[in-house]
Design a protein around this motif. Structure first.
Motif, short mmCIF file in Angstrom:
data_model
loop_
_atom_site.label_atom_id
_atom_site.label_comp_id
_atom_site.label_asym_id
_atom_site.label_seq_id
_atom_site.Cartn_x
_atom_site.Cartn_y
_atom_site.Cartn_z
N ASN A 28 0.83 -1.21 0.00
CA ASN A 28 0.00 0.00 0.00
C ASN A 28 0.86 1.26 0.00
O ASN A 28 0.60 2.22 -0.74
CB ASN A 28 -0.94 0.00 1.20
CG ASN A 28 -2.06 1.01 1.05
OD1 ASN A 28 -2.67 1.13 -0.01
ND2 ASN A 28 -2.31 1.75 2.11
N GLN A 49 -4.95 -1.09 -6.01
CA GLN A 49 -5.18 -0.31 -4.79
C GLN A 49 -6.43 -0.79 -4.06
O GLN A 49 -6.44 -0.93 -2.83
CB GLN A 49 -5.29 1.18 -5.12
CG GLN A 49 -3.96 1.80 -5.50
CD GLN A 49 -4.10 3.23 -5.97
OE1 GLN A 49 -5.12 3.60 -6.55
NE2 GLN A 49 -3.07 4.03 -5.73
N GLY A 53 -6.41 -2.54 -0.38
CA GLY A 53 -7.25 -1.96 0.68
C GLY A 53 -8.21 -2.98 1.26
O GLY A 53 -8.39 -3.06 2.48
#
Length: 198
Positions: A28, A49, A53
């Motif tokens: 991340n 992403q 997440g």
């Protein structure tokens, strides 16, 4: 005293989550650095992403639900942050009622109970988690419920069926951990609502 097999499972869960959260966090951070340096953007990066997440949110949730509880407390902001992240983009809306910090052991029970109620609401709905005078209640409402009765019976019998799937492990753990804490699990299931208390 805590069941030794449950305690061992919790320690394993904590270890796995602890070891996974660091590399996920590093990925991340790397994505954020790429974004700040004007690196490649597009649907591929957005997918990465989003996936990172989602993985991070699930690990945080599972660390509480399946990990060792200890004597710590968890603040409302930490709990609601975990719930918001893990439910992001889901069909379920989850409302955490308690305003003050809670013992991690009870948050663990609530997170396991939430996984049980969520399993009965595959088409979405709303789940409210409340606590009054030490009694916890999860109240789920949905247009349609999907109740696997033999699975829900495990909450009372504490007898784990031989065909229990990994995605159903919360049904086996919840009553055992609750019993270790001197509590029993109660359920009330209707056509469009479900209540689970401990």
């Amino acid at each position: 005293m805590e069941n030794s097999q449950v305690n061992l499972s919790a320690l394993i869960g904590s270890r796995i989550c602890h070891d996974l959260i660091s590399p996920i966090g590093a990925i991340n951070n790397g994505l954020e650095l790429l974004d700040m340096s004007g690196g490649q953007s597009g649907p591929e990066m957005e997918l990465i992403q989003e996936s990172v997440g989602n993985a991070s949110a699930r690990i945080r949730y599972f660390r509480v639900a399946f990990g060792a509880a200890g004597d710590q407390t968890m603040g409302r902001s930490e709990i609601t942050s975990i719930l918001a992240d893990v439910m992001h983009g889901a069909r379920l809306d989850v409302a955490w009622g308690p305003m003050d910090a809670q013992p991690r052991s009870f948050v663990r029970l609530a997170f396991l109970a939430l996984l049980c109620v969520e399993a009965a609401m595959p088409y979405g709905g709303r789940i409210e988690i409340s606590q009054q005078t030490g009694n916890w209640l999860l109240h789920g409402r949905a247009e349609k419920l999907n109740i696997d009765e033999p699975l829900w019976d495990v909450l009372y019998t504490k007898t784990v069926p031989a065909d229990l799937r990994p995605a159903q492990v919360q049904f086996a753990l919840l009553p055992l951990i609750a019993a270790d804490m001197g509590r029993s699990v109660t359920t009330e299931i209707g056509q469009d609502a479900i209540k689970l208390g401990f």
